[in-house]
Design a protein around this motif. Structure first.
Motif, PDB file in Angstrom:
ATOM      1  N   SER A  19       0.828  -1.205   0.000  1.00  0.00           N
ATOM      2  CA  SER A  19       0.000   0.000   0.000  1.00  0.00           C
ATOM      3  C   SER A  19       0.864   1.258   0.000  1.00  0.00           C
ATOM      4  O   SER A  19       0.582   2.220  -0.725  1.00  0.00           O
ATOM      5  CB  SER A  19      -0.932  -0.007   1.211  1.00  0.00           C
ATOM      6  N   GLN A  20       1.917   1.267   0.799  1.00  0.00           N
ATOM      7  CA  GLN A  20       2.811   2.421   0.872  1.00  0.00           C
ATOM      8  C   GLN A  20       3.518   2.662  -0.462  1.00  0.00           C
ATOM      9  O   GLN A  20       3.640   3.805  -0.896  1.00  0.00           O
ATOM     10  CB  GLN A  20       3.846   2.225   1.982  1.00  0.00           C
ATOM     11  N   VAL A  21       3.973   1.594  -1.102  1.00  0.00           N
ATOM     12  CA  VAL A  21       4.656   1.733  -2.397  1.00  0.00           C
ATOM     13  C   VAL A  21       3.682   2.243  -3.452  1.00  0.00           C
ATOM     14  O   VAL A  21       4.012   3.152  -4.223  1.00  0.00           O
ATOM     15  CB  VAL A  21       5.299   0.394  -2.820  1.00  0.00           C
ATOM     16  N   LYS A  22       2.475   1.699  -3.475  1.00  0.00           N
ATOM     17  CA  LYS A  22       1.474   2.162  -4.449  1.00  0.00           C
ATOM     18  C   LYS A  22       1.127   3.630  -4.206  1.00  0.00           C
ATOM     19  O   LYS A  22       0.966   4.396  -5.151  1.00  0.00           O
ATOM     20  CB  LYS A  22       0.213   1.304  -4.362  1.00  0.00           C
ATOM     21  N   VAL A  51       9.307  -4.541  -6.075  1.00  0.00           N
ATOM     22  CA  VAL A  51       9.833  -5.533  -5.132  1.00  0.00           C
ATOM     23  C   VAL A  51      10.966  -4.912  -4.318  1.00  0.00           C
ATOM     24  O   VAL A  51      11.034  -5.078  -3.104  1.00  0.00           O
ATOM     25  CB  VAL A  51      10.311  -6.819  -5.848  1.00  0.00           C
ATOM     26  N   ALA A  52      11.840  -4.171  -4.987  1.00  0.00           N
ATOM     27  CA  ALA A  52      12.960  -3.540  -4.285  1.00  0.00           C
ATOM     28  C   ALA A  52      12.453  -2.575  -3.213  1.00  0.00           C
ATOM     29  O   ALA A  52      12.979  -2.540  -2.090  1.00  0.00           O
ATOM     30  CB  ALA A  52      13.859  -2.814  -5.273  1.00  0.00           C
ATOM     31  N   GLU A  53      11.434  -1.807  -3.549  1.00  0.00           N
ATOM     32  CA  GLU A  53      10.881  -0.844  -2.587  1.00  0.00           C
ATOM     33  C   GLU A  53      10.184  -1.552  -1.427  1.00  0.00           C
ATOM     34  O   GLU A  53      10.335  -1.152  -0.266  1.00  0.00           O
ATOM     35  CB  GLU A  53       9.908   0.089  -3.297  1.00  0.00           C
ATOM     36  N   VAL A  54       9.451  -2.611  -1.737  1.00  0.00           N
ATOM     37  CA  VAL A  54       8.751  -3.380  -0.701  1.00  0.00           C
ATOM     38  C   VAL A  54       9.767  -4.052   0.219  1.00  0.00           C
ATOM     39  O   VAL A  54       9.630  -4.013   1.448  1.00  0.00           O
ATOM     40  CB  VAL A  54       7.793  -4.416  -1.340  1.00  0.00           C
ATOM     41  N   VAL A  55      10.809  -4.654  -0.364  1.00  0.00           N
ATOM     42  CA  VAL A  55      11.836  -5.314   0.438  1.00  0.00           C
ATOM     43  C   VAL A  55      12.514  -4.306   1.365  1.00  0.00           C
ATOM     44  O   VAL A  55      12.746  -4.594   2.539  1.00  0.00           O
ATOM     45  CB  VAL A  55      12.864  -6.039  -0.460  1.00  0.00           C
ATOM     46  N   ASP A  56      12.797  -3.129   0.861  1.00  0.00           N
ATOM     47  CA  ASP A  56      13.419  -2.092   1.694  1.00  0.00           C
ATOM     48  C   ASP A  56      12.536  -1.763   2.897  1.00  0.00           C
ATOM     49  O   ASP A  56      13.024  -1.668   4.031  1.00  0.00           O
ATOM     50  CB  ASP A  56      13.687  -0.841   0.860  1.00  0.00           C
ATOM     51  N   LEU A  57      11.245  -1.585   2.672  1.00  0.00           N
ATOM     52  CA  LEU A  57      10.322  -1.284   3.773  1.00  0.00           C
ATOM     53  C   LEU A  57      10.262  -2.429   4.783  1.00  0.00           C
ATOM     54  O   LEU A  57      10.251  -2.201   6.002  1.00  0.00           O
ATOM     55  CB  LEU A  57       8.922  -0.988   3.231  1.00  0.00           C
ATOM     56  N   LEU A  58      10.229  -3.659   4.279  1.00  0.00           N
ATOM     57  CA  LEU A  58      10.158  -4.813   5.178  1.00  0.00           C
ATOM     58  C   LEU A  58      11.461  -4.998   5.955  1.00  0.00           C
ATOM     59  O   LEU A  58      11.430  -5.373   7.134  1.00  0.00           O
ATOM     60  CB  LEU A  58       9.820  -6.082   4.391  1.00  0.00           C
ATOM     61  N   GLU A  59      12.591  -4.728   5.315  1.00  0.00           N
ATOM     62  CA  GLU A  59      13.862  -4.821   6.029  1.00  0.00           C
ATOM     63  C   GLU A  59      13.901  -3.826   7.177  1.00  0.00           C
ATOM     64  O   GLU A  59      14.382  -4.146   8.268  1.00  0.00           O
ATOM     65  CB  GLU A  59      15.032  -4.574   5.070  1.00  0.00           C
ATOM     66  N   LYS A  61      11.239  -2.628   8.755  1.00  0.00           N
ATOM     67  CA  LYS A  61      10.252  -3.057   9.748  1.00  0.00           C
ATOM     68  C   LYS A  61      10.784  -4.197  10.617  1.00  0.00           C
ATOM     69  O   LYS A  61      10.623  -4.202  11.836  1.00  0.00           O
ATOM     70  CB  LYS A  61       8.954  -3.493   9.042  1.00  0.00           C
ATOM     71  N   PHE A  62      11.412  -5.193   9.967  1.00  0.00           N
ATOM     72  CA  PHE A  62      11.878  -6.377  10.693  1.00  0.00           C
ATOM     73  C   PHE A  62      13.337  -6.273  11.143  1.00  0.00           C
ATOM     74  O   PHE A  62      13.856  -7.203  11.749  1.00  0.00           O
ATOM     75  CB  PHE A  62      11.684  -7.632   9.838  1.00  0.00           C
ATOM     76  N   ASN A  63      13.969  -5.137  10.814  1.00  0.00           N
ATOM     77  CA  ASN A  63      15.377  -4.956  11.166  1.00  0.00           C
ATOM     78  C   ASN A  63      16.204  -6.169  10.749  1.00  0.00           C
ATOM     79  O   ASN A  63      16.911  -6.773  11.552  1.00  0.00           O
ATOM     80  CB  ASN A  63      15.533  -4.679  12.665  1.00  0.00           C
ATOM     81  N   ALA A  64      16.045  -6.532   9.478  1.00  0.00           N
ATOM     82  CA  ALA A  64      16.717  -7.720   8.940  1.00  0.00           C
ATOM     83  C   ALA A  64      17.086  -7.492   7.480  1.00  0.00           C
ATOM     84  O   ALA A  64      16.462  -6.674   6.797  1.00  0.00           O
ATOM     85  CB  ALA A  64      15.777  -8.924   9.035  1.00  0.00           C
ATOM     86  N   ILE A  65      18.088  -8.213   7.049  1.00  0.00           N
ATOM     87  CA  ILE A  65      18.440  -8.178   5.626  1.00  0.00           C
ATOM     88  C   ILE A  65      17.735  -9.355   4.967  1.00  0.00           C
ATOM     89  O   ILE A  65      17.909 -10.508   5.370  1.00  0.00           O
ATOM     90  CB  ILE A  65      19.963  -8.280   5.436  1.00  0.00           C
ATOM     91  N   LEU A  66      16.915  -9.054   3.980  1.00  0.00           N
ATOM     92  CA  LEU A  66      16.136 -10.081   3.292  1.00  0.00           C
ATOM     93  C   LEU A  66      16.797 -10.435   1.963  1.00  0.00           C
ATOM     94  O   LEU A  66      17.455  -9.598   1.345  1.00  0.00           O
ATOM     95  CB  LEU A  66      14.707  -9.586   3.074  1.00  0.00           C
ATOM     96  N   PRO A  67      16.599 -11.671   1.504  1.00  0.00           N
ATOM     97  CA  PRO A  67      17.270 -12.147   0.288  1.00  0.00           C
ATOM     98  C   PRO A  67      16.602 -11.637  -0.988  1.00  0.00           C
ATOM     99  O   PRO A  67      15.833 -12.341  -1.641  1.00  0.00           O
ATOM    100  CB  PRO A  67      17.171 -13.663   0.406  1.00  0.00           C
ATOM    101  N   PHE A  68      16.933 -10.402  -1.356  1.00  0.00           N
ATOM    102  CA  PHE A  68      16.311  -9.773  -2.519  1.00  0.00           C
ATOM    103  C   PHE A  68      16.385 -10.658  -3.751  1.00  0.00           C
ATOM    104  O   PHE A  68      15.415 -10.784  -4.507  1.00  0.00           O
ATOM    105  CB  PHE A  68      16.961  -8.418  -2.806  1.00  0.00           C
ATOM    106  N   GLU A  69      17.548 -11.298  -3.962  1.00  0.00           N
ATOM    107  CA  GLU A  69      17.730 -12.109  -5.171  1.00  0.00           C
ATOM    108  C   GLU A  69      16.755 -13.285  -5.236  1.00  0.00           C
ATOM    109  O   GLU A  69      16.421 -13.747  -6.316  1.00  0.00           O
ATOM    110  CB  GLU A  69      19.181 -12.597  -5.293  1.00  0.00           C
ATOM    111  N   HIS A  70      16.269 -13.745  -4.094  1.00  0.00           N
ATOM    112  CA  HIS A  70      15.264 -14.814  -4.067  1.00  0.00           C
ATOM    113  C   HIS A  70      13.850 -14.231  -4.115  1.00  0.00           C
ATOM    114  O   HIS A  70      12.961 -14.796  -4.750  1.00  0.00           O
ATOM    115  CB  HIS A  70      15.418 -15.685  -2.822  1.00  0.00           C
ATOM    116  N   LEU A  71      13.657 -13.121  -3.428  1.00  0.00           N
ATOM    117  CA  LEU A  71      12.329 -12.513  -3.388  1.00  0.00           C
ATOM    118  C   LEU A  71      11.877 -12.020  -4.758  1.00  0.00           C
ATOM    119  O   LEU A  71      10.700 -12.087  -5.083  1.00  0.00           O
ATOM    120  CB  LEU A  71      12.302 -11.367  -2.374  1.00  0.00           C
ATOM    121  N   ILE A  72      12.814 -11.566  -5.572  1.00  0.00           N
ATOM    122  CA  ILE A  72      12.438 -11.053  -6.889  1.00  0.00           C
ATOM    123  C   ILE A  72      11.935 -12.180  -7.794  1.00  0.00           C
ATOM    124  O   ILE A  72      11.211 -11.936  -8.757  1.00  0.00           O
ATOM    125  CB  ILE A  72      13.590 -10.258  -7.538  1.00  0.00           C
TER     126      ILE A  72
END
Length: 90
Positions: A19-22, A51-59, A61-72
């Motif tokens: 929602s925030q990205v949209k 996806v990049a913007e969503v991953v950034d927001l989630l990282e 929120k969760f204070n974690a590095i997420l596997p962008f290369e898999h999430l994409i």
């Protein structure tokens, strides 16, 4: 927190991030869309750039590095959630 509760929390945060990205892209508030696990990411308006913007927001929120290369590579909301949950449980 159980795995089920964790998945539910990630799904909620993903819905908020989408929602925030949209909203940022359209410069007008977008209603919070309730995402379902079987929804395709492209059907909810998530492309490779989003996806990049969503991953950034989630990282943040969760204070974690997420596997962008898999999430994409995820095609559905469920795959996206599962990738995040398996990363955080490692």
């Amino acid at each position: 927190m159980t795995q089920s509760e964790h998945r539910t929390q990630v799904l909620k945060e993903l819905s908020i991030a989408v929602s925030q990205v949209k909203t940022a892209r359209g410069n007008k508030p977008q209603p919070l869309e309730i995402l379902e696990l079987d929804m395709r990411l492209e059907d909810v308006g998530i492309d490779s750039i989003s996806v990049a913007e969503v991953v950034d927001l989630l990282e943040q929120k969760f204070n974690a590095i997420l596997p962008f290369e898999h999430l994409i590579l995820a095609e559905s909301v469920g795959e996206f959630i599962e990738t995040i949950c398996s990363t955080q449980n490692s």
